[in-house]
Enzyme design. Structure first.
Site: not given
Length: 399
Positions: A164, A260, A355-356, A382
């Site tokens: 929650i 939604g 990674q960069i 969700e």
């Protein structure tokens, strides 16, 4: 922001709101994010700022002091806030789930009692209580019950909810439980509560109700500033007037609300991916190896090409889901497509951003480490990636 943001066109009003939230995220949200994550504490001053901007009333109808945002505006706000800090965007989106339920399913008295305060002050903070320890992806198998007491005209809630958001901070919860007919239970045997799917009902439950108990705060991989807890109900009495749907209509209401909500999560994933992309491009322009900045290296440039394309594609899927909703079309598949693709993009882009950055990306000195940890949750809450794929498959090839 260095990355071009490709997406369907916005109205002048939507652009103005986007710019307002973008500025707030840059000046108020992002500076608090690292410290809030490390302390595992929600930045309440940021929440107060959201209330001052009217964003805690984002999905509240205007007659109750809210913003009454359309789907596209809702998506844009979520994207910009997640660019600043995913935990803040998540807290707001769950608060909006609660206000949406009250606005759509509540009585006029309930709307007048709760919505103006939740919109104007952002408090009480809303919670959405659907998942349970043994009923996450399949909420139809929830075990929380609501037994009607005719003598007091109340429902008595017993059970446990899990994961929650706003659990510690929340003041009012939207709770889903199986309505139990005590007379039928006596006839069929103790503990027989009938068909789970058919009896699930939606309730509005204040957090100060007797028998409403907040569990321990979860220790999480990411989203650490968000207070995620369990909620238990032990003989929690709720007036019958706090029932938001007819008995048995709660699950369909939850699914409609979550459609939604998935657009909001997809938008947050896009915002998080954009933040990681921008951090990575800025770093690559300054970091020198082999006699020049690493963004001159073709392998790095190809990463940016893929990242930018994936972000743009995800954003366009979000906007299409919004368009369908605003046109009154069934957008369940589009919402799931947006959430699926956007969450996958958030994971891949944050991974590449780390990674960069090389070894520095693995340290807490740079935000990309937090982005990477936060991104994982977008594939889970969700509706997991697997659930989204199931919904999409049903929509394109049938049951």
């Amino acid at each position: 922001m260095t990355g071009a943001r490709v997406g369907s066109s916005l109205t002048d009003e939507q652009e103005a709101i986007r710019d307002l939230v973008r500025e707030f995220a840059a000046e108020e949200v992002r500076p608090e994010a690292g410290e809030a994550d490390e302390a595992e504490s929600f930045p309440e001053n940021v929440w107060d700022g959201l209330a001052e901007l009217g964003l805690t009333g984002l999905t509240v109808p205007e007659e109750y002091g809210g913003f009454e945002a359309d789907e596209t505006t809702y998506a844009v706000v979520n994207e910009e806030l997640a660019y600043g800090h995913l935990a803040v965007a998540t807290a707001l989106s769950v608060h909006c789930l609660a206000t949406s339920c009250i606005a759509e399913f509540g009585s006029e008295a309930q709307r007048e009692r709760w919505l103006p305060e939740m919109a104007a002050e952002g408090r009480p903070v809303g919670m959405f209580c659907l998942s349970e320890p043994h009923a996450g992806s399949n909420p139809a198998e929830m075990s929380t019950t609501a037994e009607y007491d005719a003598e007091t005209d109340e429902y008595v809630l017993d059970g446990e909810k899990q994961w929650i958001t706003n659990g510690e901070r929340g003041g009012v919860a939207i709770v889903f439980a199986k309505a139990v007919d005590p007379d039928a239970e006596k006839a069929t045997g103790e503990g027989d509560t009938g068909d789970a799917r058919g009896s699930i009902t939606q309730f509005l439950v204040p957090a100060d109700a007797e028998g409403f108990e907040v569990g321990k705060k979860e220790e999480k991989l990411g989203l650490r500033a968000s207070d995620t807890t369990g909620i238990s109900f032990d003989g929690c009495r709720v007036p019958a007037e706090n029932r938001l749907t007819e008995e048995g209509k709660g699950l369909s209401a939850a699914f409609r609300t979550l459609t939604g909500g998935r657009i909001g999560i997809a938008s947050q994933a896009v915002g998080l991916a954009q933040a990681a992309f921008d951090e990575a491009t800025a770093y690559a322009a300054e970091r020198e190896q082999f006699g020049g900045p690493i963004d001159d290296i073709q392998a790095i440039r190809h990463k940016f090409a893929e990242m930018a394309t994936d972000i743009s594609a995800a954003r366009l899927l979000v906007r299409e889901a919004c368009r369908q909703a605003e046109a009154g079309e069934d957008n369940r598949v589009a919402a799931s497509q947006a959430k699926y693709r956007a969450s996958e993009t958030a994971m891949s882009v944050t991974n590449e951003a780390v990674q960069i950055h090389g070894g520095y990306g693995y340290t807490t000195e740079f935000d990309v480490e937090r982005f990477y940890r936060d991104a994982k949750i977008t594939q889970i809450y969700e509706g997991t990636t697997e659930i989204q794929k199931t919904i999409i498959a049903r929509g394109v090839v049938g049951e």
